[in-house]
Design an enzyme around this catalytic site. Structure first.
Site, PDB file in Angstrom:
ATOM      1  N   HIS A 268       0.810  -1.284  -0.131  1.00 28.81           N
ATOM      2  CA  HIS A 268      -0.100   0.082   0.146  1.00 28.81           C
ATOM      3  C   HIS A 268       0.890   1.282  -0.167  1.00 28.81           C
ATOM      4  O   HIS A 268       1.498   1.564  -1.081  1.00 28.81           O
ATOM      5  CB  HIS A 268      -0.903  -0.096   1.271  1.00 28.81           C
ATOM      6  CG  HIS A 268      -2.223   0.730   1.345  1.00 28.81           C
ATOM      7  ND1 HIS A 268      -2.392   1.820   0.294  1.00 28.81           N
ATOM      8  CD2 HIS A 268      -2.793   1.230   2.290  1.00 28.81           C
ATOM      9  CE1 HIS A 268      -3.368   2.435   0.466  1.00 28.81           C
ATOM     10  NE2 HIS A 268      -3.633   2.186   1.808  1.00 28.81           N
ATOM     11  N   HIS A 308      -2.702  -2.535  -9.849  1.00 27.99           N
ATOM     12  CA  HIS A 308      -3.582  -1.701  -8.976  1.00 27.99           C
ATOM     13  C   HIS A 308      -5.295  -2.768  -8.772  1.00 27.99           C
ATOM     14  O   HIS A 308      -5.524  -2.934  -9.346  1.00 27.99           O
ATOM     15  CB  HIS A 308      -4.063  -0.129  -9.316  1.00 27.99           C
ATOM     16  CG  HIS A 308      -4.500   0.734  -8.213  1.00 27.99           C
ATOM     17  ND1 HIS A 308      -5.719   0.777  -7.809  1.00 27.99           N
ATOM     18  CD2 HIS A 308      -4.078   1.719  -7.433  1.00 27.99           C
ATOM     19  CE1 HIS A 308      -6.176   1.567  -6.762  1.00 27.99           C
ATOM     20  NE2 HIS A 308      -4.862   2.043  -6.650  1.00 27.99           N
ATOM     21  N   ASP A 364       2.721   4.974  -7.128  1.00 32.67           N
ATOM     22  CA  ASP A 364       4.049   4.967  -6.489  1.00 32.67           C
ATOM     23  C   ASP A 364       5.359   4.635  -7.365  1.00 32.67           C
ATOM     24  O   ASP A 364       6.322   4.929  -6.692  1.00 32.67           O
ATOM     25  CB  ASP A 364       3.868   3.618  -5.650  1.00 32.67           C
ATOM     26  CG  ASP A 364       2.920   4.036  -4.392  1.00 32.67           C
ATOM     27  OD1 ASP A 364       1.937   3.096  -4.255  1.00 32.67           O
ATOM     28  OD2 ASP A 364       3.295   4.937  -3.450  1.00 32.67           O
TER      29      ASP A 364
HETATM   30  C1  SDX Z   1      -1.492   1.964  -3.381  1.00 34.94           C
HETATM   31  O1  SDX Z   1      -6.188   0.809  -3.269  1.00 34.94           O
HETATM   32  C2  SDX Z   1      -5.780   2.034  -3.550  1.00 34.94           C
HETATM   33  O2  SDX Z   1      -6.266   2.826  -3.852  1.00 34.94           O
HETATM   34  C3  SDX Z   1      -4.380   2.227  -3.096  1.00 34.94           C
HETATM   35  C4  SDX Z   1      -3.667   3.420  -3.345  1.00 34.94           C
HETATM   36  C5  SDX Z   1      -4.015   4.667  -2.783  1.00 34.94           C
HETATM   37  O3  SDX Z   1      -4.140   5.722  -3.349  1.00 34.94           O
HETATM   38  O4  SDX Z   1      -4.667   4.522  -1.613  1.00 34.94           O
HETATM   39  O5  SDX Z   1      -3.820   3.704  -4.925  1.00 34.94           O
HETATM   40  C6  SDX Z   1      -2.197   3.375  -3.021  1.00 34.94           C
HETATM   41  O6  SDX Z   1      -1.645   1.181  -2.540  1.00 34.94           O
HETATM   42  C7  SDX Z   1      -1.289   1.765  -5.087  1.00 34.94           C
HETATM   43  C8  SDX Z   1      -0.680   0.419  -4.975  1.00 34.94           C
HETATM   44  C9  SDX Z   1       0.767   0.356  -4.467  1.00 34.94           C
HETATM   45  N1  SDX Z   1       1.434  -1.105  -4.296  1.00 34.94           N
HETATM   46  C10 SDX Z   1       2.265  -1.632  -5.255  1.00 34.94           C
HETATM   47  O7  SDX Z   1       2.880  -0.979  -6.177  1.00 34.94           O
HETATM   48  C11 SDX Z   1       2.882  -3.110  -4.883  1.00 34.94           C
HETATM   49  C12 SDX Z   1       2.784  -4.051  -6.317  1.00 34.94           C
HETATM   50  N2  SDX Z   1       1.404  -3.966  -6.582  1.00 34.94           N
HETATM   51  C13 SDX Z   1       0.625  -5.062  -6.301  1.00 34.94           C
HETATM   52  O8  SDX Z   1       1.170  -5.835  -5.123  1.00 34.94           O
HETATM   53  C14 SDX Z   1      -0.895  -5.409  -6.653  1.00 34.94           C
HETATM   54  O9  SDX Z   1      -0.750  -4.811  -7.814  1.00 34.94           O
HETATM   55  C15 SDX Z   1      -1.710  -4.515  -5.723  1.00 34.94           C
HETATM   56  C16 SDX Z   1      -1.541  -4.687  -4.333  1.00 34.94           C
HETATM   57  C17 SDX Z   1      -1.673  -2.981  -5.971  1.00 34.94           C
HETATM   58  C18 SDX Z   1      -3.066  -4.906  -6.303  1.00 34.94           C
HETATM   59  O10 SDX Z   1      -3.117  -6.283  -6.008  1.00 34.94           O
HETATM   60  P1  SDX Z   1      -4.549  -6.973  -6.306  1.00 34.94           P
HETATM   61  O11 SDX Z   1      -5.473  -6.130  -6.946  1.00 34.94           O
HETATM   62  O12 SDX Z   1      -4.929  -7.901  -5.230  1.00 34.94           O
HETATM   63  O13 SDX Z   1      -4.251  -8.092  -7.596  1.00 34.94           O
HETATM   64  P2  SDX Z   1      -3.260  -9.326  -7.418  1.00 34.94           P
HETATM   65  O14 SDX Z   1      -2.433  -9.268  -6.412  1.00 34.94           O
HETATM   66  O15 SDX Z   1      -4.896 -10.425  -7.248  1.00 34.94           O
HETATM   67  O16 SDX Z   1      -2.760  -9.430  -8.847  1.00 34.94           O
HETATM   68  C19 SDX Z   1      -3.725 -10.044 -10.100  1.00 34.94           C
HETATM   69  C20 SDX Z   1      -2.549 -10.720 -10.863  1.00 34.94           C
HETATM   70  C21 SDX Z   1      -1.576 -11.812  -9.927  1.00 34.94           C
HETATM   71  O17 SDX Z   1      -1.325 -12.731 -10.986  1.00 34.94           O
HETATM   72  P3  SDX Z   1      -1.856 -14.024 -11.192  1.00 34.94           P
HETATM   73  O18 SDX Z   1      -1.952 -14.653  -9.784  1.00 34.94           O
HETATM   74  O19 SDX Z   1      -3.169 -13.834 -11.761  1.00 34.94           O
HETATM   75  O20 SDX Z   1      -0.903 -14.770 -12.266  1.00 34.94           O
HETATM   76  O21 SDX Z   1      -1.575  -9.749 -11.108  1.00 34.94           O
HETATM   77  C22 SDX Z   1      -0.309 -10.140 -10.483  1.00 34.94           C
HETATM   78  C23 SDX Z   1      -0.638 -10.990  -9.349  1.00 34.94           C
HETATM   79  O22 SDX Z   1       0.543 -11.786  -9.339  1.00 34.94           O
HETATM   80  N3  SDX Z   1       0.220  -8.735 -10.199  1.00 34.94           N
HETATM   81  C24 SDX Z   1       1.644  -8.370 -10.282  1.00 34.94           C
HETATM   82  C25 SDX Z   1       1.664  -7.056  -9.547  1.00 34.94           C
HETATM   83  N4  SDX Z   1       0.572  -6.675  -9.251  1.00 34.94           N
HETATM   84  C26 SDX Z   1      -0.236  -7.785  -9.549  1.00 34.94           C
HETATM   85  N5  SDX Z   1       2.669  -9.123 -10.738  1.00 34.94           N
HETATM   86  C27 SDX Z   1       3.881  -8.385 -10.766  1.00 34.94           C
HETATM   87  N6  SDX Z   1       4.168  -7.220 -10.293  1.00 34.94           N
HETATM   88  C28 SDX Z   1       2.859  -6.731  -9.931  1.00 34.94           C
HETATM   89  N7  SDX Z   1       3.202  -5.411  -9.208  1.00 34.94           N
END
Ligand code: SDX
Length: 429
Positions: A268, A308, A364
């Site tokens: 996050h 996201h 981010d």
């Molecule tokens: C913020 O919610 C908000 O509004 C948050 C925010 C705010 O202003 O408050 O916008 C701020 O938190 C932005 C996000 C910052 N976090 C990151 O950058 C960390 C990296 N991102 C991931 O951890 C992820 O994308 C999330 C946590 C942001 C979202 O995760 P989800 O929606 O639960 O998606 P998921 O984990 O179910 O992913 C779906 C697929 C998966 O692959 P499969 O299992 O389908 O094969 O996408 C992949 C994930 O492995 N995936 C990624 C990835 N993000 C998702 N693979 C590689 N790198 C990534 N960053």
């Protein structure tokens, strides 16, 4: 004539049920009438991480994840970033309308007036080791701050509520600045209330022996834009935490401390710090393909700053920050990591793995590059997220308190454990 309802047939019993549809949702509690036996608890929905559950009705922030749209109280984030200031945006989030000139003047003076913190709070900060993470200090300090204002428990007294909102918004920059000074072993730099909110923060971060700290206007503006972009984002993890904690009717300082704790997580608000660590680890453009392969192999390595829960298109904030970065680098000099970030984005956006999963840069991905160029240590990055997000948390908290639909949050569960076991004496285990 189509009716706004679902007709559900329970194939276990052949019974059908009419469930009304409102605002494209059904009430989960309407499913409880679906039973096999009369003494059943009734049907629930199972939605871990709330992937498809509206926990509230809100008029504060609108996001269209597919179109990459973000609006605060109906105003596009692009216009606010270009024309507004963080304090004006905070008022907008809290009150629903842009302030008049007089309202903004009074609001700005009030926030400025409240930037000082009780001197005793310095002892809380002084109790931390020099290497304590500033988010840990921020969480503790906000909780400690609340103990100086016991009247804050009167959450249904609007004047009392507004005073705590003013104090929290005002004192976030002082607590953050003091935390940094503790980290680097420098004396606390007190607020200079002739400065703007972002400039005062830079003053409390970086002033040394000069009588008047005068930050570069370009850096002050870039920080103000970053504060606007981070002010609210509807029901994200930390805002949901603010609402859940607040639903117990605890004081706002305790709810904000809980929200800060949620924001601290690397998935996050901690992501911007992880982006810099990731770019530093990659080290050069030549190493990007190998890193991308590691991510795609699912070896527990994520492309931090990408993806996201809501945006399945560009996060509009990332686009704005990327542009703002170049303005900062004109003052600070180009970041050596920017070249890697831009190339990483280019490669990822052309790679099927990311395209298929609709993974785009989020807020981010570039913000950390600006913070690093502005000499903020990486540990401070999530604190820079928390400072402006407190106005969004507080706006959402007020909306929750005034929402007749809301009550103390208490989800249900699907029980998977053992039942009715007799106690075993220790000799029999
Ligand atoms: C913020 O919610 C908000 O509004 C948050 C925010 C705010 O202003 O408050 O916008 C701020 O938190 C932005 C996000 C910052 N976090 C990151 O950058 C960390 C990296 N991102 C991931 O951890 C992820 O994308 C999330 C946590 C942001 C979202 O995760 P989800 O929606 O639960 O998606 P998921 O984990 O179910 O992913 C779906 C697929 C998966 O692959 P499969 O299992 O389908 O094969 O996408 C992949 C994930 O492995 N995936 C990624 C990835 N993000 C998702 N693979 C590689 N790198 C990534 N960053």
């Amino acid at each position: 004539m189509p009716t706004n309802s679902l007709t559900i047939t329970d194939n276990r019993t052949g019974k059908t049920y009419e469930v009304p549809i409102n605002e494209d949702t059904i009430r989960a509690t309407d499913l409880r009438k679906i039973k096999v036996d009369d003494d059943d608890f009734g049907m629930m929905t199972y939605d871990p991480a709330f992937m498809n559950t509206a926990a509230c009705r809100s008029a504060i922030t609108f996001i269209d994840g597919d179109k990459g749209i973000l609006e605060y109280r109906g105003y596009p984030i692009e216009q606010l970033a270009e024309k507004s200031t963080y304090l004006e945006t905070a008022w907008l989030l809290l009150h629903g309308e842009l302030p008049t000139k007089d309202e903004l003047t009074v609001w700005t003076n009030t926030i400025t007036y409240h930037t000082f913190i009780n001197e005793n709070l310095k002892f809380v900060l002084d109790s931390f080791r020099y290497n304590a993470h500033p988010m840990g200090m921020l969480i503790a300090m906000i909780s400690a701050l609340g103990t100086f204002y016991p009247e804050a428990k009167n959450i249904f007294d609007e004047d009392v509520r507004n005073r705590q909102i003013e104090r929290l918004i005002a004192k976030m920059i002082t607590i953050a600045g003091f935390g940094y000074r503790h980290m680097v072993g420098m004396p606390y730099a007190y607020p200079d209330n002739e400065l703007s909110y972002p400039a005062n923060f830079l003053n409390m971060m970086y002033r040394t022996t000069e009588l008047k700290y005068e930050p570069d206007p370009a850096l002050v503006h870039a920080l103000d834009v970053l504060f606007i972009l981070h002010a609210d984002h509807e029901q994200n993890c930390s805002t949901s935490t603010m609402r859940v904690a607040g639903s117990s009717h605890v004081d706002p300082y305790s709810s904000v401390a809980a929200a800060c704790a949620a924001l601290y997580g690397p998935l996050h608000g901690g992501a911007n710090e992880q982006v810099i660590r990731m770019l530093t680890e990659i080290g050069s453009k030549q190493n990007i393909p190998a890193f991308i392969e590691k991510v795609k192999k699912g070896e527990g390595v994520k492309l931090m700053g990408f993806g996201h829960r809501v945006y399945k298109n560009f996060d509009p904030r990332a686009t704005i920050i990327k542009k703002a970065a170049y303005g900062v680098f004109e003052v600070t000099g180009m970041s050596p990591l920017l070249e890697i970030a831009v190339e990483l984005e280019r490669i990822a956006l052309a790679d099927e793995y990311f395209v298929k999963r609709k993974l785009y840069p989020n807020v981010d991905f570039y913000s950390g590059l600006i913070y690093q160029a502005m000499k903020f240590p990486m540990d401070m990055f999530p604190v820079l997220f928390a400072i402006p997000r407190v106005s969004g948390w507080l706006a959402q908290w007020c909306e929750m308190l005034n929402d007749p639909d809301q009550k103390i949050a208490r989800p249900r569960q699907i029980f998977t454990g053992s039942r009715k076991r007799d106690y075993k004496e220790i000799g029999q285990r």
